[in-house]
Design a protein around this motif. Structure first.
Motif, PDB file in Angstrom:
ATOM      1  N   ARG A   1      47.842  34.228  27.417  1.00 46.79           N
ATOM      2  CA  ARG A   1      47.519  33.572  28.683  1.00 46.79           C
ATOM      3  C   ARG A   1      47.942  34.444  29.858  1.00 46.79           C
ATOM      4  N   ASN A   2      49.131  35.061  29.780  1.00 47.45           N
ATOM      5  CA  ASN A   2      49.619  35.908  30.873  1.00 47.45           C
ATOM      6  C   ASN A   2      48.693  37.093  31.123  1.00 47.45           C
ATOM      7  N   LEU A   3      48.205  37.700  30.047  1.00 48.13           N
ATOM      8  CA  LEU A   3      47.274  38.824  30.195  1.00 48.13           C
ATOM      9  C   LEU A   3      45.938  38.357  30.771  1.00 48.13           C
ATOM     10  N   ASP A   4      45.490  37.186  30.348  1.00 46.30           N
ATOM     11  CA  ASP A   4      44.240  36.639  30.881  1.00 46.30           C
ATOM     12  C   ASP A   4      44.326  36.483  32.398  1.00 46.30           C
ATOM     13  N   VAL A   5      45.444  35.901  32.865  1.00 45.69           N
ATOM     14  CA  VAL A   5      45.630  35.669  34.298  1.00 45.69           C
ATOM     15  C   VAL A   5      45.700  36.996  35.052  1.00 45.69           C
ATOM     16  N   PHE A   6      46.420  37.966  34.480  1.00 44.86           N
ATOM     17  CA  PHE A   6      46.571  39.261  35.147  1.00 44.86           C
ATOM     18  C   PHE A   6      45.244  40.008  35.227  1.00 44.86           C
ATOM     19  N   LEU A   7      44.492  40.029  34.134  1.00 43.26           N
ATOM     20  CA  LEU A   7      43.220  40.741  34.124  1.00 43.26           C
ATOM     21  C   LEU A   7      42.225  40.100  35.096  1.00 43.26           C
ATOM     22  N   GLU A   8      42.289  38.788  35.202  1.00 45.25           N
ATOM     23  CA  GLU A   8      41.433  38.101  36.170  1.00 45.25           C
ATOM     24  C   GLU A   8      41.809  38.518  37.595  1.00 45.25           C
ATOM     25  N   ALA A   9      43.125  38.621  37.849  1.00 45.04           N
ATOM     26  CA  ALA A   9      43.590  39.051  39.161  1.00 45.04           C
ATOM     27  C   ALA A   9      43.204  40.507  39.435  1.00 45.04           C
ATOM     28  N   CYS A  10      43.206  41.338  38.377  1.00 47.62           N
ATOM     29  CA  CYS A  10      42.826  42.751  38.524  1.00 47.62           C
ATOM     30  C   CYS A  10      41.373  42.897  38.950  1.00 47.62           C
ATOM     31  N   GLU A  11      40.559  41.933  38.614  1.00 48.96           N
ATOM     32  CA  GLU A  11      39.139  41.965  38.982  1.00 48.96           C
ATOM     33  C   GLU A  11      38.888  41.295  40.335  1.00 48.96           C
ATOM     34  N   ASP A  12      39.944  40.658  40.865  1.00 52.04           N
ATOM     35  CA  ASP A  12      39.779  39.898  42.111  1.00 52.04           C
ATOM     36  C   ASP A  12      40.692  40.454  43.201  1.00 52.04           C
ATOM     37  N   GLU A  13      41.819  39.772  43.484  1.00 51.90           N
ATOM     38  CA  GLU A  13      42.650  40.190  44.616  1.00 51.90           C
ATOM     39  C   GLU A  13      43.362  41.522  44.407  1.00 51.90           C
ATOM     40  N   PHE A  14      43.585  41.912  43.140  1.00 54.88           N
ATOM     41  CA  PHE A  14      44.262  43.183  42.880  1.00 54.88           C
ATOM     42  C   PHE A  14      43.294  44.355  42.709  1.00 54.88           C
ATOM     43  N   ALA A  15      42.008  44.098  42.813  1.00 48.32           N
ATOM     44  CA  ALA A  15      41.003  45.138  42.563  1.00 48.32           C
ATOM     45  C   ALA A  15      41.214  46.413  43.389  1.00 48.32           C
ATOM     46  N   PRO A  16      41.534  46.318  44.693  1.00 43.73           N
ATOM     47  CA  PRO A  16      41.734  47.551  45.483  1.00 43.73           C
ATOM     48  C   PRO A  16      42.864  48.432  44.947  1.00 43.73           C
ATOM     49  N   TYR A  17      43.885  47.820  44.368  1.00 40.65           N
ATOM     50  CA  TYR A  17      45.017  48.589  43.825  1.00 40.65           C
ATOM     51  C   TYR A  17      44.680  49.155  42.445  1.00 40.65           C
ATOM     52  N   VAL A  18      43.985  48.358  41.645  1.00 41.16           N
ATOM     53  CA  VAL A  18      43.644  48.784  40.282  1.00 41.16           C
ATOM     54  C   VAL A  18      42.703  49.980  40.305  1.00 41.16           C
ATOM     55  N   LYS A  19      41.805  50.022  41.286  1.00 41.89           N
ATOM     56  CA  LYS A  19      40.847  51.129  41.390  1.00 41.89           C
ATOM     57  C   LYS A  19      41.545  52.475  41.609  1.00 41.89           C
ATOM     58  N   LYS A  20      42.728  52.441  42.166  1.00 42.40           N
ATOM     59  CA  LYS A  20      43.465  53.672  42.443  1.00 42.40           C
ATOM     60  C   LYS A  20      44.366  54.092  41.275  1.00 42.40           C
ATOM     61  N   LEU A  21      44.434  53.249  40.260  1.00 43.68           N
ATOM     62  CA  LEU A  21      45.254  53.559  39.086  1.00 43.68           C
ATOM     63  C   LEU A  21      44.433  54.330  38.057  1.00 43.68           C
ATOM     64  N   PRO A  22      45.078  55.006  37.129  1.00 46.63           N
ATOM     65  CA  PRO A  22      44.341  55.660  36.040  1.00 46.63           C
ATOM     66  C   PRO A  22      43.492  54.641  35.276  1.00 46.63           C
ATOM     67  N   LYS A  23      42.281  55.019  34.899  1.00 49.90           N
ATOM     68  CA  LYS A  23      41.401  54.103  34.162  1.00 49.90           C
ATOM     69  C   LYS A  23      42.053  53.617  32.871  1.00 49.90           C
ATOM     70  N   LYS A  24      42.931  54.449  32.358  1.00 48.86           N
ATOM     71  CA  LYS A  24      43.613  54.100  31.122  1.00 48.86           C
ATOM     72  C   LYS A  24      44.432  52.825  31.265  1.00 48.86           C
ATOM     73  N   PHE A  25      44.914  52.546  32.478  1.00 50.78           N
ATOM     74  CA  PHE A  25      45.738  51.357  32.706  1.00 50.78           C
ATOM     75  C   PHE A  25      44.964  50.087  32.359  1.00 50.78           C
ATOM     76  N   TYR A  26      43.786  49.932  32.970  1.00 49.57           N
ATOM     77  CA  TYR A  26      42.994  48.722  32.742  1.00 49.57           C
ATOM     78  C   TYR A  26      42.507  48.659  31.296  1.00 49.57           C
ATOM     79  N   LYS A  27      42.097  49.790  30.762  1.00 49.73           N
ATOM     80  CA  LYS A  27      41.617  49.836  29.383  1.00 49.73           C
ATOM     81  C   LYS A  27      42.729  49.439  28.403  1.00 49.73           C
ATOM     82  N   THR A  28      43.950  49.919  28.677  1.00 50.30           N
ATOM     83  CA  THR A  28      45.083  49.574  27.820  1.00 50.30           C
ATOM     84  C   THR A  28      45.338  48.075  27.824  1.00 50.30           C
TER      85      THR A  28
END
Length: 280
Positions: A80-107
């Motif tokens: 559940r925690n990962l589900d919530v985080f990944l959803e946030a990564c696609e929404d309000e955290f998207a600007p920060y995630v885009k600047k991280l290594p692609k490996k982060f989101y894939k991992t």
């Protein structure tokens, strides 16, 4: 004041058990996130009501079923925690995630996939199915559990439980004022959930005006505390990954953004807690 038998309590718990059965099957068949959420919610509600009225049950049987239900809820926490985080990564955290290594989101996606697979296997196991059956048996076995003839003043019992829980929240609030520790806020959140579940389950048994005020207050504060809890878990997920990947500037910016959100939420939470404390 009217004295009721225990049937209203049994009816509420049987409804929760029925929902657990339906949402469990729905998740196994469709892997639907909402079904998983509702499964967890109905387990939490069941345990809150069982805990409140545990003296009306056979204590040993109550402890056994509570432990079995808790195990199911706990096993789904990380997924559940990962589900919530990944959803946030696609929404309000998207600007920060885009600047991280692609490996982060894939991992994270790979980790979510593995945890979801393990969760499905666990929820589809004989032990979990047996726990759900045991819960039904627990609620329908009148030789060992609640008896229709057993009398309880439901309103008095509810008000005492809610008042006791509110007093515990006040104690935690004073402890938080002294130590400013997030773990204390988490305990307050759990106690607020108990109040909310009791009010929602027995609305028809509570004075409407009092019930509406307490329910609204508990919902507002619980939501803010829930958001803070999610951010703290997400911060830990990022830090855990960063330790393995390396200390990159983009991660620092991401963590700082989360900490800023936490700071604003904490200010709002402290204001609501002060309001609740003054209203006692």
């Amino acid at each position: 004041m009217k004295i009721d038998n225990c049937q209203p309590i049994v009816t509420v718990l049987r409804n929760f058990a029925h929902n657990i059965y339906l949402h469990h099957n729905d998740f196994i068949e469709k892997e639907d996130d909402e079904a998983l959420h509702q499964l967890r919610v109905n387990i939490r509600k069941s345990r809150a009501i069982l805990n409140t009225f545990h003296t009306l049950f056979n204590e040993q049987n109550y402890q056994t079923i509570d432990k079995e239900l808790a195990k199911i809820a706990k096993k789904s926490n990380k997924s559940r925690n990962l589900d919530v985080f990944l959803e946030a990564c696609e929404d309000e955290f998207a600007p920060y995630v885009k600047k991280l290594p692609k490996k982060f989101y894939k991992t994270l996606m790979d980790k979510r996939k593995k945890k979801r697979k393990k969760l499905i296997k666990f929820l589809n196991s004989r032990d979990v199915k047996q726990t759900i059956l045991n819960y039904f048996a627990f609620l329908y076995d009148k030789t060992n559990q609640l008896m229709d003839k057993k009398e309880v003043d439901l309103l008095v019992h509810l008000e005492k439980s809610i008042d006791d829980t509110v007093q515990e929240i006040h104690l935690f609030y004073r402890a938080y004022q002294e130590h400013r520790e997030e773990k204390i806020l988490h305990k307050i959140r759990l106690h607020l959930k108990k109040i909310r579940y009791l009010l929602e389950a027995f609305q028809s048994n509570m004075p409407q005006e009092k019930e509406e005020v307490m329910l609204e207050t508990s919902k507002r504060l619980q939501k803010e505390l829930g958001n803070l809890h999610d951010l703290s878990i997400q911060e830990l997920i990022i830090e855990d990954y960063r330790q393995n990947y390396g200390n990159k500037k983009a991660f620092e910016v991401f963590v700082e953004a989360i900490q800023k959100q936490k700071g604003l939420l904490t200010m709002s939470i402290e204001s609501l807690l002060e309001e609740m404390n003054n209203a006692k």
